[in-house]
Design an enzyme around this catalytic site. Sequence first.
Site, PDB file in Angstrom:
ATOM      1  N   ASP A 361      -0.623 -59.635 -22.772  1.00  0.00           N
ATOM      2  CA  ASP A 361      -1.892 -60.229 -23.218  1.00  0.00           C
ATOM      3  C   ASP A 361      -1.797 -60.674 -24.676  1.00  0.00           C
ATOM      4  O   ASP A 361      -0.707 -60.832 -25.240  1.00  0.00           O
ATOM      5  CB  ASP A 361      -3.030 -59.211 -22.962  1.00  0.00           C
ATOM      6  CG  ASP A 361      -4.356 -59.880 -22.667  1.00  0.00           C
ATOM      7  OD1 ASP A 361      -4.995 -60.342 -23.631  1.00  0.00           O
ATOM      8  OD2 ASP A 361      -4.753 -59.950 -21.486  1.00  0.00           O
ATOM      9  N   ASP A 362      -2.935 -60.843 -25.287  1.00  0.00           N
ATOM     10  CA  ASP A 362      -3.090 -61.369 -26.643  1.00  0.00           C
ATOM     11  C   ASP A 362      -2.227 -60.606 -27.664  1.00  0.00           C
ATOM     12  O   ASP A 362      -2.046 -59.397 -27.543  1.00  0.00           O
ATOM     13  CB  ASP A 362      -4.572 -61.209 -27.010  1.00  0.00           C
ATOM     14  CG  ASP A 362      -4.959 -62.009 -28.224  1.00  0.00           C
ATOM     15  OD1 ASP A 362      -4.076 -62.624 -28.832  1.00  0.00           O
ATOM     16  OD2 ASP A 362      -6.160 -62.015 -28.548  1.00  0.00           O
ATOM     17  N   ARG A 438     -15.670 -64.935 -33.043  1.00  0.00           N
ATOM     18  CA  ARG A 438     -14.458 -64.110 -33.007  1.00  0.00           C
ATOM     19  C   ARG A 438     -13.414 -64.629 -34.009  1.00  0.00           C
ATOM     20  O   ARG A 438     -12.224 -64.729 -33.707  1.00  0.00           O
ATOM     21  CB  ARG A 438     -13.869 -64.097 -31.596  1.00  0.00           C
ATOM     22  CG  ARG A 438     -13.106 -62.798 -31.286  1.00  0.00           C
ATOM     23  CD  ARG A 438     -12.172 -62.977 -30.116  1.00  0.00           C
ATOM     24  NE  ARG A 438     -11.646 -61.694 -29.696  1.00  0.00           N
ATOM     25  CZ  ARG A 438     -10.514 -61.540 -29.042  1.00  0.00           C
ATOM     26  NH1 ARG A 438      -9.801 -62.566 -28.705  1.00  0.00           N
ATOM     27  NH2 ARG A 438     -10.094 -60.349 -28.706  1.00  0.00           N
ATOM     28  N   LYS A 471      -2.534 -66.152 -17.825  1.00  0.00           N
ATOM     29  CA  LYS A 471      -3.953 -65.826 -17.996  1.00  0.00           C
ATOM     30  C   LYS A 471      -4.507 -66.769 -19.058  1.00  0.00           C
ATOM     31  O   LYS A 471      -4.054 -66.744 -20.202  1.00  0.00           O
ATOM     32  CB  LYS A 471      -4.092 -64.364 -18.438  1.00  0.00           C
ATOM     33  CG  LYS A 471      -5.524 -63.943 -18.744  1.00  0.00           C
ATOM     34  CD  LYS A 471      -5.586 -62.452 -19.034  1.00  0.00           C
ATOM     35  CE  LYS A 471      -6.954 -62.021 -19.519  1.00  0.00           C
ATOM     36  NZ  LYS A 471      -6.969 -60.599 -19.897  1.00  0.00           N
ATOM     37  N   ASP A 473      -7.369 -67.748 -21.318  1.00  0.00           N
ATOM     38  CA  ASP A 473      -8.559 -67.132 -21.907  1.00  0.00           C
ATOM     39  C   ASP A 473      -9.346 -68.164 -22.724  1.00  0.00           C
ATOM     40  O   ASP A 473      -8.833 -69.245 -23.074  1.00  0.00           O
ATOM     41  CB  ASP A 473      -8.080 -65.972 -22.805  1.00  0.00           C
ATOM     42  CG  ASP A 473      -9.139 -64.914 -23.048  1.00  0.00           C
ATOM     43  OD1 ASP A 473     -10.298 -65.123 -22.668  1.00  0.00           O
ATOM     44  OD2 ASP A 473      -8.789 -63.868 -23.633  1.00  0.00           O
ATOM     45  N   MET A 474     -10.563 -67.845 -23.074  1.00  0.00           N
ATOM     46  CA  MET A 474     -11.418 -68.727 -23.897  1.00  0.00           C
ATOM     47  C   MET A 474     -12.536 -67.841 -24.454  1.00  0.00           C
ATOM     48  O   MET A 474     -13.405 -67.418 -23.714  1.00  0.00           O
ATOM     49  CB  MET A 474     -11.982 -69.835 -23.006  1.00  0.00           C
ATOM     50  CG  MET A 474     -12.579 -71.007 -23.723  1.00  0.00           C
ATOM     51  SD  MET A 474     -14.213 -70.714 -24.359  1.00  0.00           S
ATOM     52  CE  MET A 474     -15.210 -70.771 -22.906  1.00  0.00           C
ATOM     53  N   ASN A 475     -12.481 -67.572 -25.772  1.00  0.00           N
ATOM     54  CA  ASN A 475     -13.266 -66.460 -26.293  1.00  0.00           C
ATOM     55  C   ASN A 475     -14.446 -66.785 -27.196  1.00  0.00           C
ATOM     56  O   ASN A 475     -14.895 -65.911 -27.935  1.00  0.00           O
ATOM     57  CB  ASN A 475     -12.341 -65.486 -27.029  1.00  0.00           C
ATOM     58  CG  ASN A 475     -11.600 -64.592 -26.047  1.00  0.00           C
ATOM     59  OD1 ASN A 475     -12.206 -63.900 -25.256  1.00  0.00           O
ATOM     60  ND2 ASN A 475     -10.279 -64.627 -26.088  1.00  0.00           N
ATOM     61  N   CYS A 521     -10.244 -66.926 -17.482  1.00  0.00           N
ATOM     62  CA  CYS A 521     -10.866 -65.822 -18.220  1.00  0.00           C
ATOM     63  C   CYS A 521     -11.651 -66.451 -19.369  1.00  0.00           C
ATOM     64  O   CYS A 521     -11.265 -67.496 -19.877  1.00  0.00           O
ATOM     65  CB  CYS A 521      -9.763 -64.911 -18.773  1.00  0.00           C
ATOM     66  SG  CYS A 521     -10.360 -63.588 -19.832  1.00  0.00           S
ATOM     67  N   ASP A 543     -15.076 -58.166 -19.059  1.00  0.00           N
ATOM     68  CA  ASP A 543     -14.321 -57.234 -19.894  1.00  0.00           C
ATOM     69  C   ASP A 543     -14.819 -55.815 -19.689  1.00  0.00           C
ATOM     70  O   ASP A 543     -14.208 -54.865 -20.177  1.00  0.00           O
ATOM     71  CB  ASP A 543     -14.453 -57.615 -21.373  1.00  0.00           C
ATOM     72  CG  ASP A 543     -13.337 -58.560 -21.795  1.00  0.00           C
ATOM     73  OD1 ASP A 543     -12.396 -58.748 -20.999  1.00  0.00           O
ATOM     74  OD2 ASP A 543     -13.413 -59.108 -22.903  1.00  0.00           O
TER      75      ASP A 543
HETATM   76  C1  DGJ Z   1     -10.855 -61.465 -23.788  1.00  0.00           C
HETATM   77  C2  DGJ Z   1     -10.367 -61.118 -22.414  1.00  0.00           C
HETATM   78  O1  DGJ Z   1     -11.450 -61.019 -21.538  1.00  0.00           O
HETATM   79  C3  DGJ Z   1      -9.544 -59.844 -22.474  1.00  0.00           C
HETATM   80  O2  DGJ Z   1      -9.140 -59.482 -21.191  1.00  0.00           O
HETATM   81  C4  DGJ Z   1      -8.379 -60.046 -23.386  1.00  0.00           C
HETATM   82  O3  DGJ Z   1      -7.503 -60.989 -22.834  1.00  0.00           O
HETATM   83  C5  DGJ Z   1      -8.854 -60.477 -24.757  1.00  0.00           C
HETATM   84  N1  DGJ Z   1      -9.734 -61.621 -24.689  1.00  0.00           N
HETATM   85  C6  DGJ Z   1      -7.696 -60.817 -25.650  1.00  0.00           C
HETATM   86  O4  DGJ Z   1      -8.081 -61.340 -26.846  1.00  0.00           O
END
Ligand code: DGJ
Length: 725
Positions: A361-362, A438, A471, A473-475, A521, A543
């Site tokens: 992961d990250d 973030r 995976k 992702d987009m946060n 995600c 999460d």
């Molecule tokens: C948000 C994701 O939902 C998590 O599972 C993880 O990948 C983090 N980002 C990593 O920054």
Amino acid sequence: MIRFNQTTKTFYLRGKDYAYVMCVGKAEYLLHLYYGTAIRESDAEYLAEKVGSLQDAACADGGRDLHANELWSEYPSYGRGDYHEPCVLIERKDGALMSRFRYVSHEIKKGAPDVKGMPHVRKADETLTIVLKDDFSSTQIYLHYIVGETSEVLVRYTEIKNVGKESFYIKKALSFALDLPDQAFDLFRLEGNPTAERAPEITPLGHGVTKLQSLRGASSHQMNPFAALLRKKVTETAGECYGVQLIYSGSWQITAEVGNAGTVRLQGGINETAFCWKLGAGEMFTTPQVTLCYSAVGLGGLSRGFADFLRECVIDPKYAKQIRPVLVNNWEATYFDFNYEKLFPIIDEAAKLGIDTFVLDDGWLGKRNWDDSSLGDWFVNTEKLPQGLIPIIAHCKEKGLKFGLWFEPEMISENSELYRLHPDWAIGKQGQTPCRGRNQLVLDFSRREVVDYVFGVMSKILSENEISYVKWDMNRSMSDFFSSALAAEQQGELTHRYILGVYELAERLKSAFPHIFFEGCAGGGGRFDAGMLYYFPQIWTSDNTDAYDRARIQWGTSYCYPVSAMSCHVSACPNHQTGRSVSLQTRGAVASLGATGYELDLSKLSAGEEEEVKAQIAAYKKIEPLVLSGDLYRLSSPFEQTYFCEMLVSKDKTQAYVVGEQLRADPNGYYKESYLRLTGLAEEKLYFIEELNITASGAILANFGLLLPHLPDYGSFVWHIGEVK
Ligand code: DGJ
């Protein structure tokens, strides 16, 4: 089946259990007549005569146009007497906004149209396209209706064409409208937050406009791009429901309007707030597709209609029903703090347990040791991993595991090499302090060079390494809506162009790397929608991995998505998000109602836990076909009962799998007996329930039920059920 009756000018559309009827009225308006339980084609003539003529009386052409308010319109416009919300707003050069669209022609074709650049229904039997022309502007509209004879779902979308010589502005372009001749409905939606996604909420529909929406540039945690009109007192097994779901991942809206003409108007598509699209001469604008699902048998029927449709017609057929890898992800095991020494023991243990894939992961890129740097720098963090990814991938291979990698392609950190080179690639106005989310900014995916760049750097990693899983992702939500590359009059195009850029990158990566399985995600389940499912067969659901909360999140998500689309992991105890302690058994049981995986430091499992996880994975692999293709029956609601209970049933009704979780111990339960009715089995068949050693008919199981065990807080059970021949 799609039919047109030349004499009554009636369109009759028939899917699995529904019919949809429209007609061309006397003034050439396209009028809605009926949507609901399948009626016969000949009934359409009755509707055209009785209902159509009433509407015609309200809309003779010319001077009586103000009566357009009483029409049941298939694609309502603005400024000519319909005082409900319009579907479309065209602003001409002189600022005029009114339109009057009338029927011109139609065409019925086999199959479903191949819409380039946007997620869409992959297969269908027939498509009806109705062409409307504006009396006042050079706008032509193409309304598409896509029908599958074995599907509960009708797909609609709209194209708007500039057939003139000058450009104009589209200020609103929804995908569909549905006028139902009745107002006695409740409105159902799935609202939420990060860690509490898709909670069902039902409210009475009062007069006025109720708007469900996202303005976040993504479909969002806040509200899912789905809504349903429900008859009063609808249950899981009874009552009429009209569901709508957008095949779209950007800012969206769905509105339900109870007006003064006795109707409710449901409509939706791209969010109109700040939207404005310049359409040049000869150009066409295509709206996202929407799916309409009608159920006469309650919410259960609605959900199964959507789930079947998504599995059959939207999710990539290569993966839709394919056995998924059981994976372990290092995020909650290590967060950003990892090195080879920490990762290898997790991989070693995963191999012993029967896990298929290890996902890094990250934290593996640039100089990223926290969430404040390096997004955009898609090369390995050599301070953390001096020999790069190679030793990890080699270690996985040696242990018989595949390797997966995390990306967040759409983002940029201000502390990154990419930002230092291209500050204008971030969405926002240069010189104006941006809102950070973030600690990061959003890359301007409306720009071709940005999408090309990200494709290039990701392709390099994906082609240089043996990677079988990504995976994506987009946060953060989008803000500071401004693109340095768009002209002033095109800034209103940004959010839609952005999501088209995201779709383009997903499409290009998927075709360049067809062997890679992509999982979606977005800070948990912040972009869980049918648009994303077109590219990614499964999406990280939340999460929040606490099995108590997950019962609610997975229950809510199942109203319009198949369980196979929900990525569900067993995580550590106490849970990192809530601090709650739930047994490994219950964590495994709840995670087995989806695409299962693990998200904890496996190297810390005790010998007993190791055996338990091994058994969980072996058991999951046996029921996985039910997760992929079975029908879901929601039996006991975690929002209303002390028990959460769901059942998956094979299409031929020979196999079933039940998961139950006692959410709150009920002391009173020791004095009373509670039976769980297993609706969804074949009443005439005989079944054996393995764990209980009980044989009973489907009729008994559905109408009388099985005694629920009395369990402590968060206790759980699973039942494997098979037909006795
Ligand atoms: C948000 C994701 O939902 C998590 O599972 C993880 O990948 C983090 N980002 C990593 O920054």
